[in-house]
Design an enzyme around this catalytic site. Sequence first.
Site, PDB file in Angstrom:
ATOM      1  N   LYS A  11     -13.829  59.096  32.500  1.00  0.00           N
ATOM      2  CA  LYS A  11     -13.631  58.011  31.533  1.00  0.00           C
ATOM      3  C   LYS A  11     -12.855  56.837  32.152  1.00  0.00           C
ATOM      4  CE  LYS A  11     -13.830  61.137  27.538  1.00  0.00           C
ATOM      5  NZ  LYS A  11     -13.172  61.529  26.254  1.00  0.00           N
ATOM      6  N   TYR A  51     -21.295  58.452  20.860  1.00  0.00           N
ATOM      7  CA  TYR A  51     -20.294  59.146  20.023  1.00  0.00           C
ATOM      8  C   TYR A  51     -20.636  59.060  18.534  1.00  0.00           C
ATOM      9  CZ  TYR A  51     -17.211  59.894  24.022  1.00  0.00           C
ATOM     10  OH  TYR A  51     -16.669  60.328  25.218  1.00  0.00           O
ATOM     11  N   PHE A  59     -10.522  57.465  14.329  1.00  0.00           N
ATOM     12  CA  PHE A  59     -10.305  56.947  15.690  1.00  0.00           C
ATOM     13  C   PHE A  59     -11.572  56.368  16.327  1.00  0.00           C
ATOM     14  CE2 PHE A  59     -11.098  61.557  16.016  1.00  0.00           C
ATOM     15  CZ  PHE A  59     -12.195  61.583  16.883  1.00  0.00           C
ATOM     16  N   ARG A  87     -16.359  73.219  30.122  1.00  0.00           N
ATOM     17  CA  ARG A  87     -15.354  73.030  29.066  1.00  0.00           C
ATOM     18  C   ARG A  87     -14.051  73.749  29.453  1.00  0.00           C
ATOM     19  NH1 ARG A  87     -16.178  69.205  25.050  1.00  0.00           N
ATOM     20  NH2 ARG A  87     -14.721  70.416  23.810  1.00  0.00           N
ATOM     21  N   THR A  93      -8.910  69.029  24.386  1.00  0.00           N
ATOM     22  CA  THR A  93      -9.029  67.589  24.137  1.00  0.00           C
ATOM     23  C   THR A  93      -7.693  66.885  24.303  1.00  0.00           C
ATOM     24  OG1 THR A  93     -10.746  68.127  22.502  1.00  0.00           O
ATOM     25  CG2 THR A  93      -9.840  65.894  22.446  1.00  0.00           C
ATOM     26  N   ARG A 104      -7.897  67.957  32.543  1.00  0.00           N
ATOM     27  CA  ARG A 104      -7.112  67.157  31.594  1.00  0.00           C
ATOM     28  C   ARG A 104      -5.616  67.394  31.745  1.00  0.00           C
ATOM     29  NH1 ARG A 104     -11.350  67.714  26.539  1.00  0.00           N
ATOM     30  NH2 ARG A 104     -12.432  65.718  26.834  1.00  0.00           N
ATOM     31  N   ASN A 114      -8.386  60.784  27.725  1.00  0.00           N
ATOM     32  CA  ASN A 114      -8.264  62.135  28.271  1.00  0.00           C
ATOM     33  C   ASN A 114      -9.153  62.409  29.488  1.00  0.00           C
ATOM     34  OD1 ASN A 114     -10.637  62.242  26.904  1.00  0.00           O
ATOM     35  ND2 ASN A 114     -10.047  63.854  25.471  1.00  0.00           N
ATOM     36  N   HIS A 117     -15.175  63.642  29.948  1.00  0.00           N
ATOM     37  CA  HIS A 117     -16.015  64.172  28.877  1.00  0.00           C
ATOM     38  C   HIS A 117     -16.758  65.390  29.411  1.00  0.00           C
ATOM     39  CE1 HIS A 117     -19.103  64.354  25.742  1.00  0.00           C
ATOM     40  NE2 HIS A 117     -19.973  64.511  26.722  1.00  0.00           N
ATOM     41  N   GLU A 128     -27.437  64.051  26.476  1.00  0.00           N
ATOM     42  CA  GLU A 128     -26.493  63.146  27.139  1.00  0.00           C
ATOM     43  C   GLU A 128     -26.929  62.856  28.577  1.00  0.00           C
ATOM     44  OE1 GLU A 128     -22.756  65.162  26.542  1.00  0.00           O
ATOM     45  OE2 GLU A 128     -22.764  64.702  24.393  1.00  0.00           O
TER      46      GLU A 128
HETATM   47  P1  GDP Z   1     -13.893  66.679  23.350  1.00  0.00           P
HETATM   48  O1  GDP Z   1     -15.198  67.382  23.091  1.00  0.00           O
HETATM   49  O2  GDP Z   1     -12.824  67.598  23.901  1.00  0.00           O
HETATM   50  O3  GDP Z   1     -14.058  65.441  24.209  1.00  0.00           O
HETATM   51  O4  GDP Z   1     -13.316  66.194  21.950  1.00  0.00           O
HETATM   52  P2  GDP Z   1     -14.013  65.628  20.622  1.00  0.00           P
HETATM   53  O5  GDP Z   1     -15.508  65.807  20.667  1.00  0.00           O
HETATM   54  O6  GDP Z   1     -13.276  66.201  19.463  1.00  0.00           O
HETATM   55  O7  GDP Z   1     -13.667  64.075  20.666  1.00  0.00           O
HETATM   56  C1  GDP Z   1     -14.397  63.183  21.497  1.00  0.00           C
HETATM   57  C2  GDP Z   1     -13.432  62.211  22.116  1.00  0.00           C
HETATM   58  O8  GDP Z   1     -12.856  61.388  21.103  1.00  0.00           O
HETATM   59  C3  GDP Z   1     -12.213  62.843  22.807  1.00  0.00           C
HETATM   60  O9  GDP Z   1     -12.506  63.321  24.104  1.00  0.00           O
HETATM   61  C4  GDP Z   1     -11.230  61.695  22.814  1.00  0.00           C
HETATM   62  O10 GDP Z   1     -11.505  60.749  23.853  1.00  0.00           O
HETATM   63  C5  GDP Z   1     -11.520  61.038  21.468  1.00  0.00           C
HETATM   64  N1  GDP Z   1     -10.602  61.540  20.432  1.00  0.00           N
HETATM   65  C6  GDP Z   1     -10.588  62.768  19.834  1.00  0.00           C
HETATM   66  N2  GDP Z   1      -9.587  62.866  18.957  1.00  0.00           N
HETATM   67  C7  GDP Z   1      -8.940  61.660  18.983  1.00  0.00           C
HETATM   68  C8  GDP Z   1      -7.796  61.125  18.285  1.00  0.00           C
HETATM   69  O11 GDP Z   1      -7.183  61.777  17.452  1.00  0.00           O
HETATM   70  N3  GDP Z   1      -7.443  59.836  18.615  1.00  0.00           N
HETATM   71  C9  GDP Z   1      -8.129  59.088  19.532  1.00  0.00           C
HETATM   72  N4  GDP Z   1      -7.707  57.840  19.797  1.00  0.00           N
HETATM   73  N5  GDP Z   1      -9.195  59.557  20.201  1.00  0.00           N
HETATM   74  C10 GDP Z   1      -9.591  60.828  19.941  1.00  0.00           C
END
Ligand code: GDP
Length: 139
Positions: A11, A51, A59, A87, A93, A104, A114, A117, A128
Amino acid sequence: MATNRTFTMIKPDAVEAGNIGGILNMITEAGFKIVSLKLTQLTTADAQAFYAVHNARPFFGELVEFMTRGPIVAAILEKDNAVEAFRTLIGATNPADAAEGTIRKKYAKSIGENAVHGSDSDENAAIEGAFHFAGREQF
Ligand code: GDP
């Protein structure tokens, strides 16, 4: 059934911080083969589409702004049971919850910024990967 491919992005936060090499090294050291790789930048429409599953989340705007603010590295990776194995390698996350030895834990700054992805299912890995790479770019 487990597939042997997953999709990742390094990212904008990690690209800005000069961590492309360090992250690719962790990926290959963990036994993943890189089958597609490019430095690119998402448009707002790209990030909103990528997304889309999160578009009702509070967010979402912040996420789209973050993911479009600079270049990313997109890659397709190959390993047995790739989605689950990757993963595990990237960690939770929120880096505060990420296990020692994960990408991470080492490189992420916050739950939003973070570093990487990783696809969450075989189906999404295929979608994707195809979003970023033509068939002739998948080796
Ligand atoms: P991942 O599968 O571990 O990447 O997590 P998710 O699918 O839940 O979320 C996708 C992405 O959205 C995350 O990797 C973060 O970059 C972002 N994200 C998730 N939760 C939050 C949050 O609470 N705040 C913000 N700013 N970004 C978030």
